[in-house]
Design an enzyme around this catalytic site. Structure first.
Site, PDB file in Angstrom:
ATOM      1  CG  HIS A   7      -0.398   0.046   2.540  1.00 30.68           C
ATOM      2  ND1 HIS A   7      -0.142  -1.101   3.268  1.00 30.68           N
ATOM      3  CD2 HIS A   7      -0.018   1.075   3.353  1.00 30.68           C
ATOM      4  CE1 HIS A   7       0.353  -0.778   4.448  1.00 30.68           C
ATOM      5  NE2 HIS A   7       0.456   0.545   4.531  1.00 30.68           N
ATOM      6  CD  GLU A  43      -5.827   1.302   8.832  1.00 30.23           C
ATOM      7  OE1 GLU A  43      -4.946   1.348   9.699  1.00 30.23           O
ATOM      8  OE2 GLU A  43      -5.784   0.575   7.827  1.00 30.23           O
ATOM      9  CG  HIS A  84       3.410   4.682   5.422  1.00 26.89           C
ATOM     10  ND1 HIS A  84       2.381   5.305   6.089  1.00 26.89           N
ATOM     11  CD2 HIS A  84       2.968   3.421   5.186  1.00 26.89           C
ATOM     12  CE1 HIS A  84       1.376   4.452   6.260  1.00 26.89           C
ATOM     13  NE2 HIS A  84       1.704   3.301   5.707  1.00 26.89           N
ATOM     14  CD  GLU A 134       2.756  -0.431   7.082  1.00 27.88           C
ATOM     15  OE1 GLU A 134       2.430   0.692   6.613  1.00 27.88           O
ATOM     16  OE2 GLU A 134       1.931  -1.234   7.540  1.00 27.88           O
TER      17      GLU A 134
HETATM   18  N1  CMX Z   1       8.325  10.340   6.027  1.00 28.37           N
HETATM   19  C1  CMX Z   1       9.582  10.870   5.906  1.00 28.37           C
HETATM   20  N2  CMX Z   1      10.244  11.463   6.913  1.00 28.37           N
HETATM   21  C2  CMX Z   1       9.618  11.509   8.104  1.00 28.37           C
HETATM   22  C3  CMX Z   1       8.337  10.970   8.314  1.00 28.37           C
HETATM   23  C4  CMX Z   1       7.678  10.376   7.211  1.00 28.37           C
HETATM   24  N3  CMX Z   1       6.448   9.853   7.309  1.00 28.37           N
HETATM   25  N4  CMX Z   1       7.970  11.155   9.593  1.00 28.37           N
HETATM   26  C5  CMX Z   1       8.988  11.808  10.182  1.00 28.37           C
HETATM   27  N5  CMX Z   1       9.983  12.026   9.282  1.00 28.37           N
HETATM   28  C6  CMX Z   1      11.237  12.739   9.508  1.00 28.37           C
HETATM   29  C7  CMX Z   1      10.965  14.138   9.998  1.00 28.37           C
HETATM   30  O1  CMX Z   1      10.768  15.032   8.915  1.00 28.37           O
HETATM   31  C8  CMX Z   1      12.191  14.461  10.804  1.00 28.37           C
HETATM   32  O2  CMX Z   1      13.220  14.864   9.961  1.00 28.37           O
HETATM   33  P1  CMX Z   1      14.114  16.167  10.316  1.00 28.37           P
HETATM   34  O3  CMX Z   1      14.800  15.808  11.609  1.00 28.37           O
HETATM   35  O4  CMX Z   1      15.046  16.267   9.151  1.00 28.37           O
HETATM   36  O5  CMX Z   1      13.166  17.288  10.446  1.00 28.37           O
HETATM   37  C9  CMX Z   1      12.566  13.125  11.415  1.00 28.37           C
HETATM   38  O6  CMX Z   1      11.948  12.118  10.560  1.00 28.37           O
HETATM   39  C10 CMX Z   1      12.020  12.956  12.827  1.00 28.37           C
HETATM   40  O7  CMX Z   1      10.647  13.279  12.769  1.00 28.37           O
HETATM   41  P2  CMX Z   1       9.733  13.701  13.991  1.00 28.37           P
HETATM   42  O8  CMX Z   1       8.649  14.575  13.464  1.00 28.37           O
HETATM   43  O9  CMX Z   1      10.558  14.167  15.150  1.00 28.37           O
HETATM   44  O10 CMX Z   1       9.014  12.349  14.324  1.00 28.37           O
HETATM   45  P3  CMX Z   1       9.467  11.158  15.270  1.00 28.37           P
HETATM   46  O11 CMX Z   1      10.952  10.938  15.229  1.00 28.37           O
HETATM   47  O12 CMX Z   1       8.792  11.310  16.578  1.00 28.37           O
HETATM   48  O13 CMX Z   1       8.734   9.964  14.479  1.00 28.37           O
HETATM   49  C11 CMX Z   1       8.870   8.073  13.123  1.00 28.37           C
HETATM   50  C12 CMX Z   1       9.137   9.560  13.215  1.00 28.37           C
HETATM   51  C13 CMX Z   1       9.144   7.612  11.714  1.00 28.37           C
HETATM   52  C14 CMX Z   1       9.745   7.319  14.128  1.00 28.37           C
HETATM   53  C15 CMX Z   1       7.347   7.849  13.481  1.00 28.37           C
HETATM   54  O14 CMX Z   1       6.557   8.549  12.538  1.00 28.37           O
HETATM   55  C16 CMX Z   1       6.925   6.400  13.492  1.00 28.37           C
HETATM   56  O15 CMX Z   1       7.135   5.692  14.471  1.00 28.37           O
HETATM   57  N6  CMX Z   1       6.306   5.921  12.384  1.00 28.37           N
HETATM   58  C17 CMX Z   1       5.879   4.532  12.301  1.00 28.37           C
HETATM   59  C18 CMX Z   1       4.439   4.354  12.702  1.00 28.37           C
HETATM   60  C19 CMX Z   1       3.468   5.058  11.813  1.00 28.37           C
HETATM   61  O16 CMX Z   1       3.827   5.868  10.954  1.00 28.37           O
HETATM   62  N7  CMX Z   1       2.152   4.761  12.027  1.00 28.37           N
HETATM   63  C20 CMX Z   1       1.073   5.316  11.226  1.00 28.37           C
HETATM   64  C21 CMX Z   1       0.708   4.437  10.047  1.00 28.37           C
HETATM   65  C22 CMX Z   1       0.073   3.132  10.478  1.00 28.37           C
HETATM   66  C23 CMX Z   1      -0.082   2.112   9.349  1.00 28.37           C
HETATM   67  O17 CMX Z   1       0.522   2.256   8.294  1.00 28.37           O
HETATM   68  O18 CMX Z   1      -0.822   1.127   9.560  1.00 28.37           O
HETATM   69 CO    CO Z   2       0.627   1.564   6.320  1.00 25.54          CO
END
Ligand code: CMX
Ligand code: CO
Length: 147
Positions: A7, A43, A84, A134
């Site tokens: 996805h 979602e 993502h 993912e």
């Molecule tokens: N795509 C690309 N870059 C991303 C991002 C994304 N979706 N999310 C965060 N970032 C980047 C930010 O821009 C930031 O970069 P800079 O430092 O250069 O500014 C850096 O990563 C840190 O971002 P943050 O805003 O401080 O966010 P966190 O570190 O707290 O979290 C992450 C980032 C990836 C660890 C967190 O989003 C996560 O755990 N994601 C996995 C879970 C998820 O997304 N769940 C929702 C979807 C569920 C599903 O698909 O079923």
């Molecule tokens: Co997903």
């Protein structure tokens, strides 16, 4: 082995409005919808096509249920858009360990529960050229029918 695009995850502020955009513009229908408390999202999965590995490719439309969730934080910073991508595999455990061994940060020690009872994990976007990635293993066929 990663065998399909499972996805593309799209962050939105209003799930119902976004579902309606995809229906009215492209004719895509909701295959499945749910709230995932752990991920902090409401979602909808729109099935686009079946894939040669017995799975399918979807759009995953995501509305945050909490401002401090990953999607909530991302929306506040970036606005609506692609959040993502997800690759499908028959064995998320083996593939994530293999990828971890290559030096890419895998966010979870053990896969968690995703859409339709799937098992999911994420790779850190900073290790993937800015793309939050993912990995998904679908539930057994028939375990979670679309509704
Ligand atoms: N795509 C690309 N870059 C991303 C991002 C994304 N979706 N999310 C965060 N970032 C980047 C930010 O821009 C930031 O970069 P800079 O430092 O250069 O500014 C850096 O990563 C840190 O971002 P943050 O805003 O401080 O966010 P966190 O570190 O707290 O979290 C992450 C980032 C990836 C660890 C967190 O989003 C996560 O755990 N994601 C996995 C879970 C998820 O997304 N769940 C929702 C979807 C569920 C599903 O698909 O079923
Ligand atoms: Co997903």
């Amino acid at each position: 082995m990663l065998t399909r695009i499972d996805h593309i995850g799209i962050a939105c502020r209003d799930l119902d409005k976004t579902v309606e955009f995809y229906r009215a513009t492209y004719g895509f229908e909701v295959f499945h919808s749910e709230v995932n408390e752990e991920q902090g999202v409401r979602e909808a999965m729109l099935k686009i096509n079946d894939t040669g590995d017995g799975g399918a490719s979807y759009l995953q439309l995501l509305e945050p249920i909490r401002e401090d969730s990953p999607v909530g934080k991302w929306l506040a910073k970036n606005g609506e858009g692609v959040h993502h991508i997800a690759f499908g595999t028959g064995d998320v455990d083996a593939d994530s360990e293999e990828i971890r061994a290559k030096g890419v940060r895998v966010l979870y020690d053990e896969p968690r529960i995703g859409s339709m009872g799937s098992r999911i994990t994420f790779l850190h976007p900073k290790d993937c050229g800015g793309v939050l990635t993912e990995l998904v293993t679908a539930a057994e066929p028939g375990a979670h029918e679309g509704h």
